[in-house]
Design a protein around this motif. Structure first.
Motif, mmCIF file in Angstrom:
data_model
loop_
_atom_site.group_PDB
_atom_site.id
_atom_site.type_symbol
_atom_site.label_atom_id
_atom_site.label_comp_id
_atom_site.label_asym_id
_atom_site.label_seq_id
_atom_site.Cartn_x
_atom_site.Cartn_y
_atom_site.Cartn_z
ATOM 1 N N ILE A 162 -1.667 -13.123 20.532
ATOM 2 C CA ILE A 162 -1.718 -13.375 19.096
ATOM 3 C C ILE A 162 -2.983 -12.744 18.550
ATOM 4 N N THR A 163 -2.800 -12.019 17.469
ATOM 5 C CA THR A 163 -3.936 -11.377 16.802
ATOM 6 C C THR A 163 -3.914 -11.789 15.343
ATOM 7 N N LEU A 164 -5.083 -12.285 14.851
ATOM 8 C CA LEU A 164 -5.190 -12.689 13.453
ATOM 9 C C LEU A 164 -5.954 -11.620 12.700
ATOM 10 N N VAL A 165 -5.406 -11.168 11.583
ATOM 11 C CA VAL A 165 -6.034 -10.148 10.747
ATOM 12 C C VAL A 165 -6.190 -10.746 9.357
ATOM 13 N N GLY A 166 -7.419 -10.675 8.848
ATOM 14 C CA GLY A 166 -7.689 -11.222 7.540
ATOM 15 C C GLY A 166 -7.908 -10.135 6.519
ATOM 16 N N TYR A 167 -7.439 -10.402 5.290
ATOM 17 C CA TYR A 167 -7.577 -9.455 4.187
ATOM 18 C C TYR A 167 -8.237 -10.193 3.031
ATOM 19 N N ALA A 168 -9.191 -9.572 2.402
ATOM 20 C CA ALA A 168 -9.828 -10.132 1.216
ATOM 21 C C ALA A 168 -9.868 -9.061 0.151
ATOM 22 N N ALA A 169 -9.705 -9.485 -1.080
ATOM 23 C CA ALA A 169 -9.662 -8.517 -2.168
ATOM 24 C C ALA A 169 -10.982 -7.775 -2.276
ATOM 25 N N GLY A 170 -10.912 -6.475 -2.346
ATOM 26 C CA GLY A 170 -12.105 -5.644 -2.513
ATOM 27 C C GLY A 170 -12.832 -5.389 -1.218
ATOM 28 N N ARG A 171 -12.378 -5.918 -0.122
ATOM 29 C CA ARG A 171 -13.060 -5.686 1.154
ATOM 30 C C ARG A 171 -12.066 -5.176 2.189
ATOM 31 N N GLY A 194 -10.903 0.078 19.733
ATOM 32 C CA GLY A 194 -11.035 1.263 18.881
ATOM 33 C C GLY A 194 -10.386 1.109 17.532
ATOM 34 N N LEU A 195 -10.032 -0.147 17.157
ATOM 35 C CA LEU A 195 -9.319 -0.345 15.906
ATOM 36 C C LEU A 195 -10.312 -0.510 14.761
ATOM 37 N N GLN A 196 -10.293 0.403 13.818
ATOM 38 C CA GLN A 196 -11.200 0.351 12.677
ATOM 39 C C GLN A 196 -10.399 0.551 11.398
ATOM 40 N N PRO A 197 -10.694 -0.298 10.363
ATOM 41 C CA PRO A 197 -9.982 -0.118 9.097
ATOM 42 C C PRO A 197 -10.432 1.146 8.400
ATOM 43 N N ARG A 198 -9.468 1.828 7.759
ATOM 44 C CA ARG A 198 -9.816 3.081 7.078
ATOM 45 C C ARG A 198 -10.375 2.800 5.678
ATOM 46 N N ASP A 199 -9.742 1.862 4.937
ATOM 47 C CA ASP A 199 -10.227 1.488 3.607
ATOM 48 C C ASP A 199 -9.675 0.110 3.285
ATOM 49 N N SER A 200 -9.943 -0.359 2.091
ATOM 50 C CA SER A 200 -9.550 -1.731 1.732
ATOM 51 C C SER A 200 -8.053 -1.874 1.610
ATOM 52 N N SER A 201 -7.379 -0.739 1.394
ATOM 53 C CA SER A 201 -5.926 -0.827 1.233
ATOM 54 C C SER A 201 -5.173 -0.609 2.532
ATOM 55 N N SER A 202 -5.869 -0.251 3.589
ATOM 56 C CA SER A 202 -5.170 0.036 4.847
ATOM 57 C C SER A 202 -4.679 -1.253 5.467
ATOM 58 N N ASP A 203 -3.542 -1.165 6.114
ATOM 59 C CA ASP A 203 -2.910 -2.309 6.755
ATOM 60 C C ASP A 203 -3.274 -2.288 8.224
ATOM 61 N N LEU A 257 -0.910 -16.690 5.332
ATOM 62 C CA LEU A 257 -1.583 -17.121 4.118
ATOM 63 C C LEU A 257 -1.685 -15.955 3.169
ATOM 64 N N GLN A 258 -1.434 -16.239 1.909
ATOM 65 C CA GLN A 258 -1.603 -15.189 0.900
ATOM 66 C C GLN A 258 -1.840 -15.861 -0.461
ATOM 67 N N GLU A 259 -3.155 -16.080 -0.808
ATOM 68 C CA GLU A 259 -3.515 -16.674 -2.106
ATOM 69 C C GLU A 259 -4.968 -16.372 -2.407
ATOM 70 N N ASP A 260 -5.288 -16.454 -3.699
ATOM 71 C CA ASP A 260 -6.643 -16.212 -4.172
ATOM 72 C C ASP A 260 -7.196 -14.884 -3.681
ATOM 73 N N GLY A 261 -6.320 -13.864 -3.534
ATOM 74 C CA GLY A 261 -6.800 -12.561 -3.076
ATOM 75 C C GLY A 261 -7.047 -12.515 -1.589
ATOM 76 N N HIS A 262 -6.735 -13.583 -0.892
ATOM 77 C CA HIS A 262 -6.889 -13.584 0.556
ATOM 78 C C HIS A 262 -5.514 -13.555 1.233
ATOM 79 N N GLN A 263 -5.501 -12.909 2.412
ATOM 80 C CA GLN A 263 -4.261 -12.835 3.184
ATOM 81 C C GLN A 263 -4.612 -12.979 4.650
#
Length: 784
Positions: free
Chosen positions: A187-196, A212-221, A243-249
């Motif tokens: 299980i891998t948990l990935v968090g998303y925040a608006a603008g980050r 070696g996993l690095q995010p490319r930009d804020s919009s990358s999945d 979870l998906q609320e208040d700009g967080h996922q």
């Protein structure tokens, strides 16, 4: 190098089985791989449900514990009185007792009174519960400071709503490992925040897969990126939104190793491969047995066919095989018998004459060579060439079927009379070669007498008695030669002499080859002379005793060969008649005579030319027509040519000869009988011929002044000719005495050496201008 049928068959069967097994194994492996993938995907769906269920269970436990805290009397009193220290102490004690990672105290309006973690505002889902004034507990998943928590809010009532107490537990690696041990999935948990940028929060995967996993930009999945990376390393993943609320996922990526799942099936695959190879080996052995069972009869049949090809027909083909091969073997046996029988028949036909069943020239040639090779020093034998002289006349009279029956009976008679070891063979249409073993010159008379006895009794063919006239020529080996062709050629020479011998047989004499070779050379050179028209015409005057002048000349052909020199007509004309080119020579002579007559006409010389024709010429309607057309085309008068024919040349076919002579008569060409007195024509035949002159043969004139018998014959001939209305010419006059006798007998014209020898056209013109004294004397007698 060609591959054998057995190897081709073996390769074909094994190849087909190998392709079939390989295709089956590949299909099974592909199906098993697809099945494992489907199983793993299904397991991931189960894992998702288990994962959600476990989270829900954890929240329920947390809610129960929070309700215990909210029901504590001391806690309620502290909350009602606003004793912050008491509330904090109570929350700390209860949080430590229930292993809560996060404690929260809210006012009745939802304001944060106390919190173990900095929090600016509640999540929208929690705020909605508080603002709704609900008295029911609420549980949710929140991200605080990029850390996922299970959060439970429970109302505190006494009995009115005093506020909200919240407890939370972190969703950390220990929880994920616990879940991994239950579900066997990472299980891998990935968090998303608006603008980050997205962040990997927790993962049970090995660091080698996530390092070696690095995010490319804020919009990358990042979850999709990680799933793609895992897919390249044979992992299957399932993305779950938590979870998906208040700009967080918050996204959970559930993963299982496909290779690990496939490893569970590896023993099965190995067993299938082993089974496949074993099956292929067994199939190869089976194919080898089948190929041998199929090709062994074929090899047997091929060897039999080669044996038959080599001419060995002694063995039958016995083949213990299937019905088809047995049928083929029977067919080959039948073919072998048929070929053997046919070869025997062909061999017999190749070595025998089919009409008489006598051996042919090829067979007797081989017998001769075999006898000679056995013991060349001791072999003494003779060869007799027998010719049936009157067989052609019988064929002309009765037909070829009749003469075939004659030959068959003669062959039977000759075979019956031969000694043991002697052989008779037919080597030509009317010739039979007799091989006499151990026969010397002294025994020829006995052989001839015996053969004449065989021919003495007439044959009876279709009721017609036939008496044959045999001629024989003998040669002896090794005296006359040691080669079959050489002996046969010399036997032909001896047979030629036998035709003119009174006994009807002859033995080859040493030296006769030269005469024969001379004739062969003459025939060869004569053909070349005809092609080159290498002939010269000489002219011999004929003196008219009544008119006392020369009105005719006889054209006499002369031939001088570059190799043979001068060849006389008596030698080359018989050869020309035998080889069939005499008519070609006659055409050349006629052309030269017509050209010379045209020259004489232009010069004012009036002469007629006598041209001699052979029997072959007079029997060819084509030549007769050519001669007439050539004369007419020359523009000369028809009286300029006189055709001389012998009385014997027309005996071969009197009707055809007479018809062609009448063609000359119709064209106005005069005809004369040449060499009269040497043949056997009757007066009746002479009366039928449309001739104007009769030429007495020189054999009756040469000794006319000395032989009284010749005088009687000549006198009676002249009288008879005059009685028939014919003029008479005497050739061969060589002295004045003979000429005077001919004058006294009333001969019309004379010709011979006494008057002039044959000469060229140019010499003849000089001779005519200045005749010799004996000719002038004859002319002067006219004026005396």
């Amino acid at each position: 190098m060609r591959t054998s049928f057995r190897n081709k068959l073996l390769l074909l069967i094994v190849g087909l089985l190998a392709v079939t097994l390989a295709s089956s194994l590949l299909a099974v492996m592909r199906a098993s791989t697809n099945a494992v993938e489907d199983i793993v995907r299904a397991e991931l769906q189960v894992v998702e449900r288990v994962f959600r269920s476990l989270l829900q269970d954890d929240r329920e436990q947390l809610r129960n514990r929070a309700e215990l805290v909210a029901g504590d009397f001391a806690f309620k009193r502290a909350l009602a009185t606003g004793e912050e220290a008491t509330m904090l102490s109570a929350l700390a004690n209860h949080g430590e007792r229930i292993n809560a990672d996060f404690v929260l105290m809210l006012s009745r309006e939802g304001e944060v009174l106390l919190s173990t973690h900095p929090i600016e505002r509640l999540p929208d889902s929690a705020r909605a519960v508080v603002e709704a004034g609900s008295t029911q507990a609420a549980a949710t998943l929140v991200l605080l400071d990029e850390q996922p928590f299970q959060l439970v809010l429970v109302p505190v009532q006494a009995p009115d709503l005093l506020g909200w107490v919240g407890l939370g537990t972190a969703v950390d690696s220990s929880m994920l490992e616990e879940l991994r041990s239950i579900t066997n999935a990472d299980i891998t948990l990935v968090g998303y925040a608006a603008g980050r940028s997205a962040r990997l929060l927790q993962s049970t995967l090995p660091a080698s897969l996530t390092g070696g996993l690095q995010p490319r930009d804020s919009s990358s999945d990042m979850a999709v990126q990680l799933a793609g990376s895992l897919s390249q390393q044979r992992w299957l993943s399932r993305e779950v939104d938590l979870l998906q609320e208040d700009g967080h996922q918050l996204v959970a990526l559930l993963s299982q190793s496909l290779q690990q799942a496939l490893n569970n099936y590896q023993p099965l695959r190995q067993q299938m491969l082993i089974i496949g190879f074993v099956a292929l080996g067994l199939a190869g052995l089976t194919a080898l047995v089948i190929a041998r069972s199929v090709t062994q009869p074929i090899y047997t049949l091929v060897n039999a066919a080669r044996r038959i090809t080599d001419g060995n027909y002694s063995r039958r083909i016995d083949l213990a095989a299937g019905a088809e091969f047995g049928m083929l073997a029977d067919t080959l046996n039948l073919m072998q018998d048929t070929v053997s029988e046919r070869e025997a028949r062909i061999r017999h036909q190749a070595q025998h004459d089919m009409l008489t069943q006598l051996p042919n020239r090829y067979y007797i040639n081989s017998v001769f060579n075999n006898r000679l090779s056995e013991s060349p020093q001791r072999n003494q034998f003779a060869m007799g060439l027998l010719e049936l002289e009157n067989l052609q006349q019988l064929t002309d009279l009765y037909g070829s079927g009749f003469s075939d029956s004659v030959l068959q009976q003669i062959a039977e008679r000759i075979n019956a009379s031969l000694r043991r070891g002697d052989i008779a063979a037919r080597v030509a249409d009317s010739q039979i070669l007799l091989f006499f073993d151990d026969l010397t010159h002294a025994g020829v008379d006995t052989v001839v007498l015996k053969l004449r006895g065989d021919f003495a009794a007439p044959l009876l063919i279709d009721g017609v008695p036939v008496r044959l006239e045999p001629l024989m020529g003998f040669v002896f080996a090794p005296q006359h030669g040691q080669q079959f062709d050489e002996l046969l050629r010399r036997a032909q020479i001896a047979l030629g002499y036998a035709r003119s011998a009174s006994e009807g047989w002859s033995v080859y004499q040493i030296g006769q080859d030269e005469i024969h070779l001379r004739q062969i050379t003459l025939a060869h050179r004569l053909q070349a002379a005809v092609e080159a028209e290498n002939f010269t015409v000489f002219y011999q005057p004929k003196y008219d005793l009544g008119a006392h002048r020369v009105g005719q000349v006889e054209a006499l052909m002369r031939w001088t060969d570059p190799e043979l020199g001068e060849v006389f007509p008596d030698e080359f004309i018989p050869v020309a008649e035998q080889t069939g080119i005499i008519t070609d020579i006659s055409v050349i002579v006629l052309k030269q005579v017509l050209r010379q007559l045209q020259d004489w006409e232009r010069a004012g010389i009036e002469l007629a030319v006598c041209v001699n024709l052979s029997g072959a010429d007079i029997l060819q309607a084509g030549f007769v027509r050519h001669a007439i057309d050539s004369l007419q085309a020359s523009g000369l008068d028809s009286s300029a040519i006189i055709i001389e024919v012998t009385e014997t040349m027309m005996m071969a076919d009197m009707d055809v000869a007479l018809a062609n002579i009448r063609e000359f008569e119709i064209a106005g060409i005069r005809l004369a009988i040449d060499d009269f007195g040497t043949g056997f024509s009757s007066l009746a035949q002479l009366k039928m011929l449309p001739v104007q002159e009769l030429k007495i043969d020189k054999s009756l004139i040469l000794r006319l002044d000395q032989d009284s018998d010749d005088q009687k014959i000549v006198r009676s001939t002249i009288e008879m000719a005059h009685y028939l209305g014919l003029k008479v010419v005497a050739e061969g006059v060589e002295n004045l005495a003979s000429l005077r006798l001919l004058q006294e007998m009333g001969c019309d014209s004379v010709q011979g050496y006494y008057l002039a020898r044959p000469m060229t056209a140019a010499a003849l013109q000089v001779w005519l201008a200045e005749p010799p004294p004996q000719v002038r004397a004859l002319a002067e007698e006219q004026h005396a």
